[in-house]
Scaffold this motif. Structure first.
Motif, PDB file in Angstrom:
ATOM      1  N   GLY A  50       0.791  -1.231   0.000  1.00  0.00           N
ATOM      2  CA  GLY A  50       0.000   0.000   0.000  1.00  0.00           C
ATOM      3  C   GLY A  50       0.822   1.279   0.000  1.00  0.00           C
ATOM      4  O   GLY A  50       0.285   2.367   0.221  1.00  0.00           O
ATOM      5  N   LYS A  51       2.122   1.173  -0.279  1.00  0.00           N
ATOM      6  CA  LYS A  51       2.992   2.355  -0.253  1.00  0.00           C
ATOM      7  C   LYS A  51       2.582   3.374  -1.311  1.00  0.00           C
ATOM      8  O   LYS A  51       2.441   4.565  -1.004  1.00  0.00           O
ATOM      9  N   SER A  52       2.411   2.904  -2.536  1.00  0.00           N
ATOM     10  CA  SER A  52       2.026   3.837  -3.599  1.00  0.00           C
ATOM     11  C   SER A  52       0.677   4.449  -3.294  1.00  0.00           C
ATOM     12  O   SER A  52       0.477   5.657  -3.471  1.00  0.00           O
ATOM     13  N   THR A  53      -0.242   3.620  -2.851  1.00  0.00           N
ATOM     14  CA  THR A  53      -1.584   4.114  -2.558  1.00  0.00           C
ATOM     15  C   THR A  53      -1.517   5.198  -1.483  1.00  0.00           C
ATOM     16  O   THR A  53      -2.156   6.247  -1.610  1.00  0.00           O
ATOM     17  N   LEU A  54      -0.723   4.972  -0.451  1.00  0.00           N
ATOM     18  CA  LEU A  54      -0.570   5.967   0.612  1.00  0.00           C
ATOM     19  C   LEU A  54      -0.079   7.289   0.036  1.00  0.00           C
ATOM     20  O   LEU A  54      -0.627   8.364   0.301  1.00  0.00           O
ATOM     21  N   CYS A  55       0.950   7.176  -0.797  1.00  0.00           N
ATOM     22  CA  CYS A  55       1.546   8.351  -1.413  1.00  0.00           C
ATOM     23  C   CYS A  55       0.500   9.102  -2.246  1.00  0.00           C
ATOM     24  O   CYS A  55       0.380  10.326  -2.170  1.00  0.00           O
ATOM     25  N   PHE A  75       7.627   1.772   7.994  1.00  0.00           N
ATOM     26  CA  PHE A  75       7.552   0.444   7.391  1.00  0.00           C
ATOM     27  C   PHE A  75       6.097   0.018   7.283  1.00  0.00           C
ATOM     28  O   PHE A  75       5.361   0.013   8.279  1.00  0.00           O
ATOM     29  N   MET A  76       5.664  -0.315   6.062  1.00  0.00           N
ATOM     30  CA  MET A  76       4.274  -0.738   5.853  1.00  0.00           C
ATOM     31  C   MET A  76       4.206  -2.209   5.501  1.00  0.00           C
ATOM     32  O   MET A  76       5.071  -2.742   4.812  1.00  0.00           O
ATOM     33  N   ASP A  77       3.131  -2.846   5.960  1.00  0.00           N
ATOM     34  CA  ASP A  77       2.867  -4.212   5.536  1.00  0.00           C
ATOM     35  C   ASP A  77       1.363  -4.444   5.611  1.00  0.00           C
ATOM     36  O   ASP A  77       0.724  -4.033   6.592  1.00  0.00           O
ATOM     37  N   GLY A  78       0.808  -5.030   4.575  1.00  0.00           N
ATOM     38  CA  GLY A  78      -0.623  -5.341   4.552  1.00  0.00           C
ATOM     39  C   GLY A  78      -1.518  -4.142   4.810  1.00  0.00           C
ATOM     40  O   GLY A  78      -2.556  -4.277   5.460  1.00  0.00           O
ATOM     41  N   GLY A  79      -1.141  -2.978   4.281  1.00  0.00           N
ATOM     42  CA  GLY A  79      -2.005  -1.808   4.403  1.00  0.00           C
ATOM     43  C   GLY A  79      -1.893  -1.074   5.729  1.00  0.00           C
ATOM     44  O   GLY A  79      -2.639  -0.130   5.979  1.00  0.00           O
ATOM     45  N   ARG A  80      -0.990  -1.512   6.591  1.00  0.00           N
ATOM     46  CA  ARG A  80      -0.822  -0.844   7.885  1.00  0.00           C
ATOM     47  C   ARG A  80       0.592  -0.304   8.035  1.00  0.00           C
ATOM     48  O   ARG A  80       1.527  -0.845   7.445  1.00  0.00           O
ATOM     49  N   ILE A  81       0.715   0.729   8.873  1.00  0.00           N
ATOM     50  CA  ILE A  81       2.055   1.156   9.278  1.00  0.00           C
ATOM     51  C   ILE A  81       2.442   0.268  10.451  1.00  0.00           C
ATOM     52  O   ILE A  81       1.799   0.294  11.496  1.00  0.00           O
ATOM     53  N   VAL A  82       3.458  -0.559  10.246  1.00  0.00           N
ATOM     54  CA  VAL A  82       3.824  -1.537  11.259  1.00  0.00           C
ATOM     55  C   VAL A  82       4.885  -0.976  12.191  1.00  0.00           C
ATOM     56  O   VAL A  82       4.915  -1.272  13.374  1.00  0.00           O
TER      57      VAL A  82
END
Ligand SMILES: Nc1ncnc2c1ncn2[C@@H]1O[C@H](COP(=O)(O)OP(=O)(O)OP(=O)(O)O)[C@@H](O)[C@H]1O
Ligand SMILES: [Mg+2]
Lengths: 216, 251
Positions: free
Chosen positions: B48-53, B217-224
């Motif tokens: 979800g990095k691009s989506t967040l951006c 750090f993101m994983d599975g749509g969350r900021i971990v």
């Protein structure tokens, strides 16, 4: 040959009628078709729906029926065109605009999505990104399909003959009755008239296509 | 670069959620980015990095939550959104330079159409920016005539020409040949040094170490996990970050 010379004013007027039918309708169709294409890609669902309805309606109706409606049907809604020429232009423009729209839309879809995204990211609004980034690139890829639309339009003008517009095809009907023995000559003259309209444009289209080609 | 700049956050995401159909791509994202801060976003493909951006300038609308830039809530559509986007620069993985415009025209388009600058002013500034990113000689060429690294540097100049408050970079070097990566990273590093607020999706650890204040750090749509770069790379806390880092470090 002297037969053609005698009838030259008739032939010339018929040719000019066909040419102006094609040119005037072509310009109107290009404007209306561009507006329709913009509607079809707009973010407003109602505009998209309206444009889709229009395109499907006119693309799937025979042109003769459109002519009929504008020439006769329209009196029921208390509206009449001031001249047969204008009726013909209206029918040809409304009909051809649907094809212009589809040609443009395929061109718009061929422009990579990143182009419009980059434009929007810069702060251009929908209209600006369409007119300065997407359409200029779309027009380049649609020169060949628009060329085909133009040639079809030039030939479709002949339907106006059935609605009392004195174009090349009407001339063919008239002279073939009054001068049946010269029929071959009349045919040659009429076909030449259409070719004079379509051939140079086919050539212009291929030149435009090469001039406008963009490297990616 | 270790200390976090203070003050009101320039970009604030709170409770941001986004779905692509069934897919919950962003889940309860809270992220404050301070003025002058450089945040590197890292994580596995599809996290979800691009989506967040892209939600930050609303190239992707969100279903839930709120995003503000400089205290102003992102408008839904129309002119206000366009105006707000003008203040947010974006650099894409695939450059997206306008193919039918020259390099100079690419850089002046926004200032002319959006900022309504005069042609003279816009071109003067564009040439300064092109010089800064090192592509002055190419001003009258078309994008396709430039190398990837040059195109990306022009894309940065194009974004800078709007004098943005914040710059978003979505994997700006991953479409580049290895020998061109550094020329782009150098431009970005100097931007960071000059105090530009930046959100950078990248796997370039060298850049993160050199220029970033924080790694997200993101994983599975969350900021971990969120940490300073040095801490994150040497001593990641979450198992998923440890796993991810061991994979990219072994490459
Ligand atoms: N327009 C879209 N429609 C539907 N699903 C999408 C769309 N864009 C992205 N996705 C999905 O959303 C998820 C997150 O995508 P995103 O591009 O944000 O990931 P990413 O972290 O940038 O990955 P990568 O490192 O591969 O670029 C992925 O599962 C992706 O398939
Ligand atoms: Mg991505």
């Amino acid at each position: 040959m002297s037969f053609l010379a005698e009838n030259f004013p008739l032939i010339r007027d018929a040719f000019l009628t066909t040419l102006s039918l094609a040119v005037v309708s072509g310009i109107c169709a290009l404007i209306l078709g561009t507006v329709l294409a913009a509607m079809r890609v707009s973010p407003v669902p109602a505009l998209r729906g309206l444009a889709t309805f229009y395109v499907e309606l006119f693309r799937n109706t025979p042109l003769t029926v459109v002519f009929f409606f504008l020439a006769f049907g329209i009196v029921y809604v208390d509206l009449q065109f001031p001249s047969r020429f204008i009726t013909a232009v209206a029918a040809l423009s409304l009909y051809t605009a649907a094809f212009v729209c589809e040609a443009l839309r395929s061109g718009i879809n061929a422009v990579p999505a990143g182009q419009a995204e980059a434009a929007r990211a810069l702060g251009l609004d929908f209209r600006q990104s369409l007119t300065t980034v997407v359409l200029p690139q779309a027009f380049r890829t649609v020169v060949p399909p628009l060329g085909n639309v133009w040639i079809a339009l030039a030939k479709n003008t002949s339907i106006a003959a059935g609605f009392a517009v004195a174009d090349l095809t009407a001339l063919l009907q008239r002279l073939s009755n009054s001068a049946a023995d010269e029929l071959a000559l009349v045919f040659v003259a009429v076909v030449a008239g259409y070719l004079v309209i379509t051939l140079p444009s086919a050539w212009a289209i291929s030149v435009l296509e090469r001039r406008l080609a963009i490297v990616r | 670069m270790t200390s976090r700049p203070n003050g009101e956050p320039l970009v604030r995401l709170s409770g941001v959620n986004k779905w692509f159909g069934e897919l919950h791509v962003l889940q309860d994202i809270d992220l404050d980015i301070a003025r002058g801060e450089v945040v590197v976003v890292i994580g596995p493909s599809g996290s979800g990095k691009s989506t967040l951006c892209r939600t930050i300038n609303r190239l992707e609308p969100i279903e839930k939550g709120e995003i503000t830039i400089d205290g102003e809530r992102l408008p839904e559509e129309g002119k206000q959104l366009a105006r707000l986007r003008a203040d947010v620069g974006m650099v894409f993985q695939s450059f997206n330079l306008f193919a039918h415009k020259t390099i100079l025209e690419n850089v002046t388009l926004g200032p002319l159409k959006v900022r309504k600058q005069s042609k003279g002013d816009a071109e003067k500034r564009a040439r300064e920016l092109l010089e800064r990113v090192g592509v002055t000689a190419q001003a009258d060429k078309y994008p396709a005539q430039l190398s990837g690294g040059q195109q990306q540097r022009v894309a940065i100049a194009r974004a800078l020409a709007m004098d943005p408050k914040v710059m978003l970079f979505d994997e700006p070097t991953s479409a580049l040949d290895p020998e061109m990566i550094n020329e782009v990273l150098d431009v970005m590093t100097s931007l960071a040094r000059e105090g530009m607020t930046m959100v950078v999706v990248t796997h370039e650890m060298g850049f993160a170490r050199r220029a970033a204040n924080r790694v997200v750090f993101m994983d599975g749509g969350r900021i971990v996990e969120t940490a300073e770069p040095e801490t994150f790379f040497t001593n990641p806390q979450s198992p998923r970050a440890q796993d991810f880092l061991s994979k990219i470090l072994n490459h």
